[in-house]
Scaffold this active site. Sequence first.
Site, short mmCIF file in Angstrom:
data_model
loop_
_atom_site.label_atom_id
_atom_site.label_comp_id
_atom_site.label_asym_id
_atom_site.label_seq_id
_atom_site.Cartn_x
_atom_site.Cartn_y
_atom_site.Cartn_z
N GLY A 7 0.81 -1.21 0.00
CA GLY A 7 0.00 0.00 0.00
C GLY A 7 0.84 1.25 0.00
O GLY A 7 2.06 1.21 0.10
N ILE A 9 2.67 4.77 0.82
CA ILE A 9 3.52 5.26 1.90
C ILE A 9 2.66 5.86 3.01
O ILE A 9 1.74 6.64 2.75
CB ILE A 9 4.49 6.35 1.36
CG1 ILE A 9 5.43 5.76 0.32
CG2 ILE A 9 5.27 7.01 2.49
CD1 ILE A 9 6.15 6.82 -0.51
N GLY A 12 0.40 2.53 7.12
CA GLY A 12 0.45 1.64 8.28
C GLY A 12 0.89 0.22 8.00
O GLY A 12 0.53 -0.69 8.76
N GLU A 31 10.33 -3.62 6.03
CA GLU A 31 10.93 -2.81 4.98
C GLU A 31 12.21 -2.16 5.51
O GLU A 31 12.24 -1.65 6.63
CB GLU A 31 9.93 -1.74 4.52
CG GLU A 31 10.41 -0.94 3.32
CD GLU A 31 9.32 -0.01 2.81
OE1 GLU A 31 9.37 0.33 1.62
OE2 GLU A 31 8.43 0.39 3.59
N ASP A 83 6.60 -6.96 5.05
CA ASP A 83 6.21 -5.55 5.08
C ASP A 83 6.66 -4.92 3.77
O ASP A 83 7.80 -4.51 3.63
CB ASP A 83 6.88 -4.89 6.29
CG ASP A 83 6.74 -3.38 6.31
OD1 ASP A 83 5.86 -2.86 5.61
OD2 ASP A 83 7.52 -2.72 7.02
N GLU A 154 10.50 13.10 5.25
CA GLU A 154 9.27 12.86 4.48
C GLU A 154 8.30 14.04 4.53
O GLU A 154 7.26 14.01 3.88
CB GLU A 154 8.54 11.62 5.01
CG GLU A 154 9.26 10.32 4.78
CD GLU A 154 8.48 9.14 5.32
OE1 GLU A 154 8.74 8.02 4.88
OE2 GLU A 154 7.60 9.33 6.20
#
Length: 217
Positions: A7, A9, A12, A31, A83, A154
């Site tokens: 999904g 960024i 969750g 990840e 993940d 980010e």
Amino acid sequence: MLLVVGGMIGLGKTSVSKALGEHFGSEVFYESVEDNKILPLFYTATEKEIQEKRYPFLLQLWFLDTRFKSIKQALVNDNNVLDRSIYEDWYFARKNMELGRISELEMEIYENLADNMMEELKELPKKSPDLMIYLKGSFETVIERIRKRGRDYELDEALVEYYRCLWKDYDNWVMNHYDASEVYTIDMDVTDIVNNEEDKLRVLKEVEEKLKKLRES
């Protein structure tokens, strides 16, 4: 059992992966973020630096390498959760090419390498995941959750359009291009497994039921 959590960024994936791992008593392959030297450079670089240093291409190679290692282990040793997985990497590389951050030649090199890796996976005892848990959400939810988790690199407002570019075609990629397994979708606009125990238990129950149906089919 092999579950992959995918999904956009910020929605969750790590929290969902952790909950699934604890529930099923399985190892979780997270990840690679904290030890990723390229990721902060990718997010903070100017457009000039991106063109000169080729950070997007280097980042995709980094993720391709680490996710290939993870999925090889996960497919050999049963009962695992990933993940994000190698299957989603192509989508990110493609979007960066569309944005001019990865050249057509770099994309060709990337795709050849990825294709070779996928051929190797076919030699393993288990060939593919049993189920993808896809986290879906509105763009507003994506931005809100990225800000909440507070990774400084980010949070630059200049990244908002990059996030929008990734987000707008994600559903289409999952529904029309991903074919490694069946997909179970969680609406993250109305689901919060970190702060709502009922949401967490509902998701775990629905994943169990989906896996049961897959075993019976």
